[in-house]
Write a protein that holds these residues in place. Structure first.
Motif, PDB file in Angstrom:
ATOM      1  N   GLN A 354       0.830  -1.265   0.060  1.00  0.00           N
ATOM      2  CA  GLN A 354      -0.030  -0.007  -0.055  1.00  0.00           C
ATOM      3  C   GLN A 354       0.672   1.204   0.033  1.00  0.00           C
ATOM      4  O   GLN A 354       0.220   2.521   0.035  1.00  0.00           O
ATOM      5  N   ARG A 355       2.129   1.167   0.110  1.00  0.00           N
ATOM      6  CA  ARG A 355       3.043   2.175  -0.239  1.00  0.00           C
ATOM      7  C   ARG A 355       3.703   2.301  -1.622  1.00  0.00           C
ATOM      8  O   ARG A 355       4.582   1.406  -1.765  1.00  0.00           O
ATOM      9  N   PRO A 356       3.170   3.356  -2.273  1.00  0.00           N
ATOM     10  CA  PRO A 356       3.539   3.179  -3.833  1.00  0.00           C
ATOM     11  C   PRO A 356       4.988   3.020  -4.034  1.00  0.00           C
ATOM     12  O   PRO A 356       5.593   2.603  -4.965  1.00  0.00           O
ATOM     13  N   ASP A 357       5.797   4.061  -3.377  1.00  0.00           N
ATOM     14  CA  ASP A 357       7.177   4.390  -3.769  1.00  0.00           C
ATOM     15  C   ASP A 357       7.973   2.629  -3.298  1.00  0.00           C
ATOM     16  O   ASP A 357       8.630   2.120  -3.842  1.00  0.00           O
ATOM     17  N   TYR A 358       7.682   1.764  -2.034  1.00  0.00           N
ATOM     18  CA  TYR A 358       8.183   0.727  -1.805  1.00  0.00           C
ATOM     19  C   TYR A 358       7.567  -0.348  -2.810  1.00  0.00           C
ATOM     20  O   TYR A 358       8.360  -1.103  -3.342  1.00  0.00           O
ATOM     21  N   ARG A 359       6.402  -0.142  -2.968  1.00  0.00           N
ATOM     22  CA  ARG A 359       5.691  -1.291  -4.156  1.00  0.00           C
ATOM     23  C   ARG A 359       6.365  -1.257  -5.491  1.00  0.00           C
ATOM     24  O   ARG A 359       6.606  -2.433  -6.027  1.00  0.00           O
ATOM     25  N   HIS A 360       6.902  -0.045  -5.938  1.00  0.00           N
ATOM     26  CA  HIS A 360       7.210   0.077  -7.221  1.00  0.00           C
ATOM     27  C   HIS A 360       8.707  -0.519  -7.117  1.00  0.00           C
ATOM     28  O   HIS A 360       8.968  -1.235  -8.139  1.00  0.00           O
ATOM     29  N   TRP A 361       9.609  -0.433  -6.322  1.00  0.00           N
ATOM     30  CA  TRP A 361      10.644  -1.125  -6.146  1.00  0.00           C
ATOM     31  C   TRP A 361      10.621  -2.507  -6.090  1.00  0.00           C
ATOM     32  O   TRP A 361      11.487  -3.459  -6.609  1.00  0.00           O
ATOM     33  N   ILE A 362       9.749  -3.060  -5.231  1.00  0.00           N
ATOM     34  CA  ILE A 362       9.467  -4.619  -5.055  1.00  0.00           C
ATOM     35  C   ILE A 362       9.043  -5.327  -6.436  1.00  0.00           C
ATOM     36  O   ILE A 362       9.612  -6.170  -6.998  1.00  0.00           O
ATOM     37  N   LEU A 363       8.047  -4.550  -7.172  1.00  0.00           N
ATOM     38  CA  LEU A 363       7.827  -5.142  -8.451  1.00  0.00           C
ATOM     39  C   LEU A 363       8.833  -4.986  -9.391  1.00  0.00           C
ATOM     40  O   LEU A 363       8.647  -5.760 -10.247  1.00  0.00           O
ATOM     41  N   SER A 364       9.719  -4.077  -9.455  1.00  0.00           N
ATOM     42  CA  SER A 364      10.865  -3.798 -10.410  1.00  0.00           C
ATOM     43  C   SER A 364      11.772  -5.224 -10.166  1.00  0.00           C
ATOM     44  O   SER A 364      12.536  -5.416 -10.907  1.00  0.00           O
ATOM     45  N   ALA A 365      11.816  -5.480  -8.742  1.00  0.00           N
ATOM     46  CA  ALA A 365      12.963  -6.493  -8.575  1.00  0.00           C
ATOM     47  C   ALA A 365      12.557  -7.661  -8.435  1.00  0.00           C
ATOM     48  O   ALA A 365      13.413  -8.646  -8.939  1.00  0.00           O
ATOM     49  N   LEU A 366      11.373  -8.056  -8.564  1.00  0.00           N
ATOM     50  CA  LEU A 366      10.822  -9.454  -8.469  1.00  0.00           C
ATOM     51  C   LEU A 366      11.089 -10.253  -9.906  1.00  0.00           C
ATOM     52  O   LEU A 366      11.664 -11.265  -9.755  1.00  0.00           O
ATOM     53  N   PRO A 367      10.782  -9.576 -10.970  1.00  0.00           N
ATOM     54  CA  PRO A 367      11.153 -10.397 -12.249  1.00  0.00           C
ATOM     55  C   PRO A 367      12.704 -10.370 -12.382  1.00  0.00           C
ATOM     56  O   PRO A 367      13.134 -11.760 -12.962  1.00  0.00           O
ATOM     57  N   ALA A 368      13.775  -9.803 -11.923  1.00  0.00           N
ATOM     58  CA  ALA A 368      14.972 -10.041 -11.979  1.00  0.00           C
ATOM     59  C   ALA A 368      15.507 -10.987 -11.009  1.00  0.00           C
ATOM     60  O   ALA A 368      16.612 -11.611 -11.392  1.00  0.00           O
TER      61      ALA A 368
END
Length: 1653
Positions: A354-368
C-alpha cells in the motif's frame, strides 16, 4: 648382449604403473595450489586464492581410501604480481577449519577416482576443493602403450587427454606427463546463465578463439614392492579469455598445484562419527556460486531484515534524483530476494504493497530474481486482483525472459494461460502466451532432448482455433510456436500452409504468413526440415507473391547451401513475377558483399547466382520488393554487426505491404538477433485516403454487378481486411504485437472526439491542475543484463566470466500555473487564448548505469576477481518560468539556475583486482590493474599455450612456493610507460554567466600491447560540468518575444544609419520619435566592405534565423510545362545520353527586372541597381518602420548591466522588403548579423546576409529568380560571397566530398569543373508536374540529373487549378498533390493502349460492345470505366460508374458531350460537383477531366484524341481490365477475368468485353464470349481427340453473322473424340488445363437479321 633385463623392466613398468596405497598405512603429502587471474604481463594487478595443507591418505579397504587435510590454510591475493605476497585469510580458514579437516572417503582403483562420500556438514564448495586435489591422482594407465590419447573424466568433465610415459633408469624413476585440451571435451562441466538467446558461430571461431584452456600434470613416480608411489606431481592449468579474440591479447586464469611426498606413517586416517553420504564423483558440482553475484559479496544473516534495509535506502536516497549507487543497491536487493522463500516475499508484500514508493521497487526487483518462486508470486497476485493489468504485464514480460526455465516455471505459466482472467484480457493473454513459448525455447536450449509435449496446450489451442475459425487466436498460437521453435511442432504448422493441409484453403492470408514465420526458430535447430517446406512454398507460382517472398526470407535465414541457392535463382529466372524476382535478387546481390564468416558460404553461392540474374533484375525500380543487407565484421576482433530489412510490396504502391527489419551483433564467437521490428501496412494508405464508407446504394451495387455478370467467368480479387500490425522481437523472441484494424481506428476517433460529459470531466481535471499545480516523481530500476559462464578449474574452485548491467532512471516534475482572469468551471478553451498565463515548472531527469565485466573466483565464501567497471551518471535539471500574454503579444521565458548541481554527466571505466571473504568483509583489498608506478625491470609477457606440455612444471620442485610463470619461451621487452592522457576543454559564455567544461582522463595498457582489450584495461574518466561563474552574478536568463505594435517598446539597442544607440530605462517611444522625425536621409554612399579583421575579446554568440517567403510563380505565356512525355527512370542508357544536356542547362530570364512598386525607376534598370538604390536609401529599416517582432535573449545580472542579444525583424510593405538584425547588447560591442530580403519583382527575390563587426566582416548574397530552360519553366538560385569564415568553408568542403561518394548510387551525374570560386548556383527546370531537371554548380564540381521524380505534384499548371477548388484546406491540397504524383496512368489513343504498367498493345475494339477499361476489382466495386466504339465512328466513348452516378463521355460532331445519369450537362455549366461524394467534373483544355481520388480514381482525362485514366496509389494491385492491375508485374499484364494469363493481346482484350444478351438488345452488342471447338480432330496422347478452347473467343450471337473478324491464338483442352459433352460440360471446359494452342477466328462486328431471336 642380452635384452632380457630391459624387457623385464618394461614389463614391470606397464604392469604396476598405477599408483597403489597399502592398507594400514598413511601417505603424507604436502599440497599447495593457487589460482590467479589477470593479464599475463608481470607488473600488473592480479587476484587469486591459495590453499596449502598437509594431505593424509590411507587405504581403509580394498579400493577405498580416506583423505584428510591437516593444518589447512587459505590465502587471498589482490596486488601487483609478482612483487606482492599472498595474505592469509585467517578468519575464513578458522570458519572452514572443521569442514576442511573432516576426512572424506572415496573409491580408487587402477588409478581412477570413483564415488566420493562425506558427512552432510561438508559443503559442496569444500568438496570441490577435495575434488581438485584428487584430480591429481586420476590416472588412466594403458599397459601396452607409452604415448596415447583418450577421453578422461576429471573435475572439468570428460576431456581429451594425452599421455606420455618414460623411464629414468639411473634414478629408478617413472616420468609421466598428462595434458588436457579443455576445448575438446565430450561432456564439459559448464554452467551458462543468460546465454539462451545466443547462437554459436563455428565459422567465426575458425581463425580465432574467445575462450581457450589447457592443463598439464607432470608426475615423478617411484616403483615399489607394493606398487607405484607418486613422489611429486605438479599441475599447471591456463584458461585464456578475450571477447575480442585471444590472439590479440587475453586475460587469463592460471591454476597451479604442487603435491610433494613427505613420508609414510603406520597409523590410518579414521572417519568421524557421522553418516558418510554419497557426494557424487570426481566431476565438479555447482554450489552456492549460482546464487552469488560476482560483483559484491554479502554476508546474509537475516535476509528479510536486510531486504527492508536496502529498500529503505533505495526509497530514501532516490526521491529527488537517482543516487549514484542505486544500480548496485538494486542488484543487492535482487540477490537478497533470491535467498528468501515465498512466505517471506508474501510478508514483505503485505507490509509495503500500500506504499507506492516501496511497491514500485519490489515489483521491479521480483522479475529480476529469476526463479519460479517470484513467478508464482506474480501470478497469484495478478489472479487475486492485487496487480493491475499494466503492472502484471510489465512484470510478466520481464519475468519470462529472466526466470530460470525449468519444468516448474513452465507449469506455472501454463496454468496462467488457462485462467479465466488472462483469457478475458487481451494484452495479458498475449504476453503470457508469448512468454510460454519463450520459456519452452529456453528450456530446450538447456535440454536439447526436451519433449514436444511441453507445447501440447498450444497445439490444442491451435487445433481448436482452426475448428472454430478463430483466426485471431490462431495467429497468437502460431506466434507462440514460433517463439518455442520446437521441431516437433513443424507438422502442425505445415498443415496450416497451402499444399500441405486441407485446412489451409479456408484460412486467411495472414495465417499463412505467420505459419511460415513460425518456422524461423525451428530452422535454428533443424534447418533442412524447414528448407524442404519453404522451397515448396516458394516454387509454387500459384500462391500469392507475398507468401512466396516470406518463404524466401525464411530460406535466407537457414544458411542455404549452393544447391538451393541455384534452385532459387533458376526459379526466379523463369518466373514472371517481378516482385518475387526483385526480392530474391536484391538479397543475393547484397549478400555478395557480406563479411561475416557464418554467411560466407551463402555469399559465395550468391555471387554465382547474381551473375545469372543481374541482366534481368538489375534495373528494376525501388517500388519493387527488395531486400537490404549491410554488415561490418572485424575478423581479428571476433566482433561485428549486421542489419537487414525485407521490403515486401506486391503492388508497387508508395507504402509497402510489409517491412521487417532486424539487427544482429557478433561477439566472442557467437551472435544474436538483438532487435527485430515487423510492420505491416496493408490497407492503411487506403483507409486514410479513401471515402470513409461507400454509400449504401442498392441500385449502384446492382448496376455494377450486372455489368460484371456480362464478363465471362469474372472473379473478384479477395479483399483483405485493412490491417496494420506491429511486432517486436528481442533476441529472436516476440515480446508483443499490436493489430490496428478498422474497429481500433474507430475507437481512437471516438476517444479523440470526446462526448460532452467526458469533455466536461477532462476540463474539470485540467482546471484543477492549472489552479493547484501538480508534482510527480517516477523511478524505474532495471537489471538490463545478467550473463554468466561458470566453469571449474583444476584447483576445484569455480572460474566465472560474467557481465552485468543495471540502470536506474528517475524524473521529478513540478508544475504550477496562474491564469488571469481566473477560469470558471464552465470555461471555454478559447478563453485561454485571451488570458495572461504564468507558468512555473521544474524538471529533474537523472540516470545512473553500472556495468560490470568480471573474471575470477566467485563463491559465497570468497571472491577473487578482476573487474572492469563502467559507471554512467547524468542529471539535467531545469527550472522554467513563463508568462504568456497573447492579447499584448508578449511572451517571456525565464531559465532559472538550479543550485548545487554542476556535474551533469560523468562516465567512469576502471579495471581492478579485488579479493574478499565473507568472514572479514571490511578487509577487502582492491588493487588498480595498472599501478601508479611501473617496475623498472622489463615487462615479461608469457607465451601462454605453446609448449605447455613439456615446460609448464619445469622447475616447480625448487621451492616450497609455486613458482611464477617463468616459461622458456618468454620474451622480455622494455617499454617506456607513457603518461596518462588528460585533457580539459572549457567554454565560457560570459554573457550568461555559464561555464561548461569537459574533462577526459585516460590511463590504459596500450603501451604494453596494441589491442582493444588492453585499451579498455585501466582507468578512464569523462565528465561534463556546467557551472555558474562567480562574476558576473546571473540571477536568471530571460527570453522575451514581443509581437505587433508593442515590439518597438522592447528595443534596447537601436541600429540605424546614424550608428547605434543603447537605450536606457525610460520612454523608448519618445527616443524613437526623435530619431525618426528628420525623416529618411538620402544617402548615396554605397556599402563599404572592410577587408581588415578585428579581434574581439568578448565571446560571440553564433546564432542564426531564417525567414522564408513564398511567391507565386507566374507563367509568362511563352512557355508551357511538358507533361505528356513518359520518362523511364530505369533507363540508364537514356540517362547517360541526356546527361550532357542537363550539364549544359542554359537558363534564360523571361522577365524584366523592375521593382514592382517604385515608379521612379526606368524599365531598363537592372535588378542590381534597383537593389542598391533601395538598400542605400535606407540601409537600416529602423529609420522608416517599427519592428514587427523583437526578441531579447539576455541575462538578468545582479549589477544591472546590459548584456545578451537582440533580434529585431522589420517589414517594409511599400518596398516589399524584410530585414532581420541580430545585435550584441553589450555596450561598444559592434558584432551583429544583418539579413535583408527584397522582392524585386514577381519573378525575382534577392537577399543579403552579412555578419561580423558592424555587419562588414562576412558578406553573402542570395538570388532567386524564375525563367526558362529551353521551353520548360525553371528556377535559379545563386549564392555569392566575398569572404566566409574558414571553418564554414572547411565544413562545406567536407559535406561536398561526403555527398560525392553517393552521387553515382543516386543516379546523379557528377563532373569535376572549374566553376566560379565564390559562387554556388542551382538551376531547376520543371519538365512536368512531377519531374524536374536540376544542375548544381559548386566551385569544384557540377552535379546534374535529368528527369528526377518528385514525391509530390507541383502546384503549377493543371494541378494549381485543381487544388484551387479545395478552398483553404491545406491538408486536402497536400494529400491531393501527393496522390497525384504517385498515381498510375493508363492511356488510350484510338486503338493503342498503354497500361498502368507501361505495357503497349493494340486493341481491336469490337463494334458497339463495352469493354472494361479499368475497374476496382475488389468486392467493393468503387468504380468501373467502360470503353465503347460504335460502328462507323472514329472516336471512343466511355462510361464511368462511380458512387451513385453514371457518367458518359462521348464525342459528337467533334464536340464533347457529358451525360450524368442520362442527362446531358452543358459544358458551360461545368465544373460539376457531386452533392455528397467527392467527385468533380471540370473542363481541361479541349477536353473533360473527372476527379474522384477518395473513390480510387485520381483522374480521367477525355478529349477527342486521347483518353487517360489515373488511379490513386492505394488502388495499385486492386484494378483489372484493359489497363491492367498496376502492380508492376508487366509479365503478368494480360490477366483475364477468370485469372488466367492470356497468351496474346487480342485474346486478353476480348476477354474484357461485356457480352451482349440478345440480338435485339438496344445496346447493339451482338457478340458474346464462348468456347469454340477446334475444326479438325487430332491424335492426342495416342488417341483421337476433339479440342475446345479454354479461353473464350468473341463470337456473334445466334442469328447474327460476322462482318469483321480477326485471328486470335487461344488455348485448347482436348478430350477423347467419343466423349459426350453436354452444355454443363462445355461450361466447365473454361476451367480445364491447356493442352495446345491454335488459331481461332474472333468476330469484331456482327449483322443480325430481323428474324433473329
Amino acid at each position: 648382449m642380452s635384452h632380457k633385463p630391459m624387457f623385464a623392466r618394461f614389463v614391470f613398468l606397464f604392469i604396476i604403473l598405477a599408483p597403489e596405497f597399502s592398507i594400514g598405512k598413511t601417505y603424507v603429502y604436502k599440497y599447495e595450489a593457487h589460482l590467479l587471474g589477470g593479464l599475463p604481463e608481470e607488473g600488473l594487478a592480479r587476484a587469486g586464492v591459495k590453499i596449502q595443507s598437509k594431505v593424509f591418505m590411507s587405504a581403509v579397504g580394498v579400493d577405498t581410501l580416506m583423505l584428510k587435510l591437516v593444518d589447512p590454510e587459505i590465502f587471498e591475493y589482490s596486488g601487483i604480481w609478482p612483487t606482492d605476497a599472498f595474505i592469509p585469510a585467517t578468519k575464513l580458514t578458522s570458519a572452514l577449519l572443521a569442514q576442511l579437516t573432516t576426512p572424506v572417503k572415496f573409491e580408487y582403483a587402477n588409478g581412477v577416482v570413483g564415488r566420493m562420500y562425506a558427512p552432510a556438514g561438508v559443503t559442496e564448495t569444500v568438496m570441490n576443493i577435495y575434488r581438485g586435489l584428487l584430480n591429481i591422482f586420476q590416472l588412466k594407465i594403458k599397459k601396452t602403450q607409452n604415448v596415447y590419447e583418450l577421453q578422461e573424466p576429471g573435475v572439468q568433465g570428460t576431456c581429451k587427454t594425452h599421455y606420455v610415459i618414460s623411464e629414468d633408469t639411473k634414478a629408478d624413476r617413472i616420468l609421466l606427463t598428462k595434458t588436457k585440451d579443455l576445448n575438446q571435451c565430450q561432456e564439459p562441466i559448464i554452467k551458462d546463465i543468460g546465454l539462451a538467446y545466443l547462437q554459436t558461430c563455428p565459422e567465426c571461431l575458425a581463425n580465432g578463439k574467445a575462450l581457450k584452456g589447457a592443463s598439464a600434470v607432470k608426475y615423478t613416480m617411484k616403483p615399489a614392492a607394493t606398487g607405484t608411489l607418486i613422489l611429486e606431481a605438479s599441475s599447471s592449468e591456463l584458461i585464456q579469455f578475450s571477447p575480442f579474440n585471444i590472439i590479440n591479447g587475453a586475460a587469463q586464469m592460471e591454476a597451479k598445484q604442487l603435491l610433494t611426498f613427505l613420508e609414510i606413517q603406520s597409523h590410518t586416517v579414521q572417519p568421524i562419527k557421522a553418516d558418510y553420504l554419497p557426494r557424487g564423483s570426481l566431476q565438479y558440482e555447482f554450489a552456492t556460486e549460482l546464487l552469488q553475484t560476482p560483483i559484491q559479496l554479502l554476508r546474509i544473516r537475516n535476509a528479510e531484515a536486510q531486504i527492508i534495509e536496502v529498500l529503505n535506502h533505495l526509497v530514501t536516497f532516490n526521491e529527488v534524483k537517482v543516487h549514484d549507487d542505486a544500480p548496485l543497491k538494486f542488484i543487492e536487493l535482487v540477490q537478497l530476494l533470491r535467498e528468501v522463500r515465498y512466505e517471506s516475499i508474501q510478508t514483505l508484500w503485505t507490509q509495503y504493497s500500500q506504499r507506492p514508493d516501496y511497491r514500485h521497487w519490489i515489483l521491479s526487483a521480483l522479475p529480476a530474481v529469476g526463479n519460479h518462486v517470484t513467478l508464482r508470486f506474480i501470478k497469484e497476485k495478478y489472479l487475486s486482483d492485487e496487480l493491475s493489468d499494466a503492472d502484471a504485464t510489465l512484470a510478466l514480460v520481464a519475468s519470462v525472459h529472466m526466470v530460470t526455465a525449468d519444468l516448474e516455471a513452465i507449469r506455472l505459466v501454463e496454468s496462467l494461460i488457462s485462467s479465466r482472467k488472462v483469457q478475458e484480457h487481451t494484452l495479458p493473454r498475449e504476453v503470457v502466451m508469448l512468454g510460454y513459448g519463450t520459456l519452452v525455447y529456453k528450456y530446450c536450449v538447456e535440454n536439447p532432448t526436451c519433449p514436444s509435449e511441453l507445447l501440447r496446450p498450444i497445439l490444442n489451442i491451435t487445433l481448436n482455433a482452426v475448428a472454430q475459425a478463430d483466426h485471431d487466436r490462431l495467429v497468437i498460437a502460431l506466434k507462440v510456436l514460433g517463439n518455442a521453435g520446437h521441431p516437433g511442432t513443424l507438422k502442425t504448422i505445415m498443415k496450416l500452409l497451402p499444399n500441405f493441409g486441407t485446412a489451409a484453403a479456408n484460412l486467411p492470408h495472414i495465417v499463412h504468413i505467420n505459419a511460415l514465420l513460425a518456422m524461423r526458430n525451428i530452422a535454428k535447430r533443424e534447418p533442412k526440415l524447414v528448407q524442404d517446406v519453404a522451397i515448396q512454398i516458394f516454387s509454387d507460382k500459384t500462391l500469392s507473391s507475398e507468401l512466396r517472398m516470406v518463404a524466401a526470407m525464411v530460406l535466407f535465414e537457414t544458411k542455404l547451401p549452393m544447391g538451393l541457392v541455384t534452385v532459387l535463382a533458376d526459379t526466379v529466372l523463369k518466373d514472371s513475377n517481378l516482385h518475387v524476382g526483385s526480392f530474391v535478387y536484391t538479397y543475393m546481390k547484397a549478400m555478395t558483399k557480406n563479411t561475416s564468416p557464418d554467411l560466407a558460404s551463402v555469399a559465395a553461392a550468391c555471387n554465382v547466382a547474381v551473375k545469372l540474374l543481374s541482366p534481368k533484375f538489375d534495373r528494376l525500380s525501388s517500388r519493387y520488393s527488395r531486400t537490404f543487407y549491410l554488415d561490418v565484421y572485424q575478423n581479428p576482433w571476433l566482433m561485428g554487426a549486421a542489419a537487414s530489412a525485407f521490403y515486401i510490396n506486391d503492388a508497387a504502391t508508395l507504402m509497402p505491404k510489409g517491412v521487417l527489419a532486424k539487427a544482429r551483433t557478433y561477439l566472442a564467437g557467437a551472435y544474436a538477433d538483438v532487435l527485430e521490428v515487423g510492420v505491416r501496412t496493408e490497407g492503411i494508405q487506403e483507409t486514410l485516403l479513401k471515402i470513409p464508407a461507400l454509400p449504401e446504394n442498392a441500385d449502384r451495387i446492382t448496376k455494377m454487378r450486372e455489368a460484371m455478370k456480362a464478363l465471362s467467368e469474372w472473379r473478384a480479387d479477395p479483399k483483405s481486411q485493412p490491417l496494420a500490425s506491429l511486432s517486436v522481437k528481442f533476441f529472436g523472441q516476440e515480446i508483443g504485437f499490436v493489430n490496428i484494424d478498422k474497429a481500433v481506428v474507430d475507437d481512437m476517433i471516438e476517444v479523440s472526439f470526446f462526448p460532452n460529459h467526458k469533455f466536461k470531466m477532462i476540463k474539470k481535471i485540467f482546471l484543477k491542475l492549472l489552479q493547484s499545480g501538480f508534482a510527480m516523481h517516477y523511478v524505474k530500476p532495471l537489471l538490463l543484463a545478467e550473463v554468466r559462464r561458470i566453469l571449474p578449474t583444476a584447483v576445484g574452485l569455480p572460474m566465472e566470466l560474467s557481465f552485468y548491467t543495471s540502470a536506474v532512471a528517475a524524473t521529478s516534475l513540478e508544475f504550477h500555473a496562474k491564469v488571469t482572469p481566473p477560469l470558471q468551471q464552465n470555461f471555454h478553451l478559447s478563453q485561454l487564448l485571451n488570458s495572461d498565463i504564468s507558468l512555473k515548472a521544474a524538471v529533474s531527469p537523472s540516470l545512473s548505469v553500472h556495468t560490470f565485466a568480471v573474471m575470477g573466483v566467485n563463491t559465497a565464501l570468497l571472491q577473487a576477481t578482476v573487474v572492469s567497471r563502467g559507471k554512467v551518471y547524468t542529471i539535467v535539471p531545469a527550472k522554467i518560468e513563463a508568462n504568456l500574454d497573447r492579447i499584448k503579444g508578449n511572451y517571456k521565458l525565464h531559465l532559472v539556475p538550479v543550485p548545487n548541481i554542476d556535474k551533469i554527466a560523468s562516465v567512469l571505466v576502471d579495471t581492478f583486482a579485488v579479493a574478499r571473504n565473507v568472514e572479514d568483509l571490511p578487509a577487502v583489498k582492491v588493487t588498480p590493474m595498472i599501478p601508479a608506478a611501473w617496475p623498472s625491470k622489463p615487462i615479461i609477457e608469457s607465451s601462454l599455450l605453446s609448449g605447455l606440455a613439456s615446460s609448464l612444471a619445469g622447475d616447480m620442485s625448487t621451492s616450497t612456493e609455486i613458482i611464477r610463470n617463468d616459461l622458456p619461451n618468454q620474451v622480455p621487452r622494455t617499454q617506456k610507460v607513457p603518461k596518462a592522457y588528460e585533457r580539459k576543454v572549457c567554454a565560457l559564455l560570459e554573457s550568461f554567466g555559464v561555464k561548461a567544461c569537459t574533462m577526459i582522463q585516460s590511463r590504459n595498457a596500450l603501451f604494453i600491447r596494441d589491442s582493444l582489450l588492453y585499451a579498455i584495461v585501466g582507468n578512464h574518466v569523462v565528465w561534463v560540468e556546467v557551472s555558474r561563474v562567480p562574476d558576473p552574478v546571473i540571477e536568471k536568463i530571460e527570453i522575451e518575444i514581443q509581437v505587433g505594435k508593442e515590439a518597438a517598446q522592447k528595443i534596447v539597442k537601436i541600429i540605424n544609419q546614424s550608428g547605434e544607440e543603447l537605450l536606457e530605462d525610460g520612454n523608448v517611444l519618445m527616443k524613437l520619435k526623435k530619431i525618426l522625425v528628420p525623416g529618411p536621409k538620402n544617402r548615396t554612399a554605397s556599402i563599404s566592405i572592410s577587408s581588415s579583421e578585428s579581434t574581439r575579446s568578448s565571446s560571440i554568440l553564433s546564432s542564426g534565423s531564417s525567414s522564408r517567403r513564398k511567391s507565386k510563380m507566374i507563367d509568362g505565356g511563352s512557355s508551357s510545362i511538358s507533361s505528356s512525355s513518359r520518362l523511364s527512370s530505369d533507363s540508364s542508357s537514356r540517362s547517360s545520353v541526356l546527361s550532357k544536356e542537363v550539364y549544359e542547362m542554359k537558363f534564360t530570364k523571361n522577365h524584366v527586372h523592375q521593382h514592382p512598386i517604385s515608379t521612379s525607376q526606368g524599365n531598363s534598370r537592372s535588378s542590381a541597381s534597383s537593389y542598391e538604390s533601395i538598400y542605400n536609401k535606407d540601409k537600416f529599416l529602423a529609420n522608416v518602420v517599427d519592428p514587427t517582432v523583437t526578441i531579447l535573449i539576455r541575462p538578468v545580472r545582479a549589477d544591472q548591466k546590459v548584456d545578451g542579444y537582440q533580434i529585431a525583424a522589420y517589414y517594409d510593405k511599400v518596398n516589399f522588403r524584410m530585414q532581420l538584425i541580430i545585435a550584441n547588447l553589450v555596450p561598444n560591442n559592434h558584432w551583429r548579423m544583418c539579413a535583408d530580403g527584397f522582392m524585386l519583382s514577381q519573378h525575382k527575390l534577392m537577399a543579403k546576409v552579412n555578419w561580423g563587426l558592424e555587419c562588414k566582416q562576412y558578406q553573402t548574397e542570395i538570388t532567386a529568380e524564375t525563367g526558362l530552360v529551353g521551353k520548360d519553366n525553371a528556377v535559379r538560385m545563386k549564392l555569392k560571397w566575398e569572404k566566409l569564415p574558414s571553418n564554414m568553408k572547411r565544413y562545406a568542403e567536407q559535406v561536398s566530398d561526403y555527398m560525392s561518394k553517393f552521387a553515382v548510387d543516386l543516379g546523379v551525374n557528377l563532373a569535376k569543373a572549374n566553376n566560379p570560386q565564390k559562387e554556388i548556383k542551382l538551376s531547376v527546370a520543371i519538365t512536368s508536374d512531377t519531374r524536374v531537371n536540376f544542375e548544381l554548380k559548386t566551385p569544384r564540381r557540377t552535379w546534374s540529373k535529368f528527369g528526377m521524380k518528385l514525391p509530390i505534384s507541383l502546384p503549377s499548371g493543371d494541378t494549381a487549378a485543381e487544388i484551387e477548388t479545395m478552398q483553404d484546406s491545406w491538408i486536402d491540397k497536400i494529400i491531393y498533390m501527393v496522390t497525384k504524383a504517385h498515381a498510375a496512368e493508363c492511356i488510350l489513343k484510338k486503338d493503342k493502349v498503354i497500361t498502368f504498367n507501361n505495357r503497349k498493345f493494340r486493341n481491336e475494339i469490337p463494334n458497339s460492345c463495352y469493354q472494361v477499361l479499368a475497374q476496382d476489382c475488389s468486392p467493393e466495386l468503387k468504380f468501373i470505366v467502360l470503353l465503347r466504339k460504335d460502328q462507323g465512328q472514329d472516336n471512343n466513348q466511355i462510361n464511368v460508374k462511380i458512387a451513385d452516378i453514371d457518367v458518359d463521355l462521348l464525342v459528337k460532331n467533334n464536340n464533347i458531350l457529358v451525360n450524368i445519369n442520362g442527362v446531358e450537362i452543358p459544358l458551360a455549366n461545368l465544373p460539376y460537383q457531386h452533392p455528397t461524394a467527392q467527385i468533380q467534373i471540370r473542363r481541361r483544355g479541349d477536353g473533360i477531366a473527372l476527379h474522384a481520388p477518395s473513390h480510387g480514381l485520381q483522374e480521367i482525362q477525355f478529349d477527342i484524341n486521347a483518353l487517360k485514366v489515373k488511379i490513386v496509389d492505394w488502388m495499385r494491385g486492386q484494378t483489372c481490365g484493359l489497363c491492367g492491375k498496376a502492380d508492376g508485374e508487366i509479365r503478368q499484364e494480360f490477366l483475364t477475368p477468370n485469372k488466367r494469363i492470356a497468351d496474346n493481346a487480342v485474346s486478353f482484350a476480348h476477354s474484357w468485353v461485356l457480352s451482349g444478351k440478345s440480338c435485339r438488345d438496344a445496346s447493339e452488342c451482338f457478340m458474346n464470349l464462348q468456347s469454340v471447338k477446334l475444326e479438325q480432330q487430332l491424335i492426342f496422347h495416342g488417341q483421337e481427340s476433339k479440342c475446345f478452347s479454354v479461353e473464350p473467343v468473341l463470337r456473334c450471337l445466334s442469328g447474327c453473322v460476322p462482318v469483321r473478324t480477326t485471328a486470335v491464338t487461344v488455348g485448347y483442352h482436348c478430350v477423347p473424340a467419343d466423349s459426350d459433352l453436354n452444355s454443363d460440360g462445355l461450361s466447365s471446359i473454361l476451367e480445364k488445363s491447356i493442352d495446345l494452342r491454335e488459331t481461332a477466328e474472333a468476330h469484331l462486328s456482327c449483322s443480325c437479321t430481323a428474324q433473329c431471336s
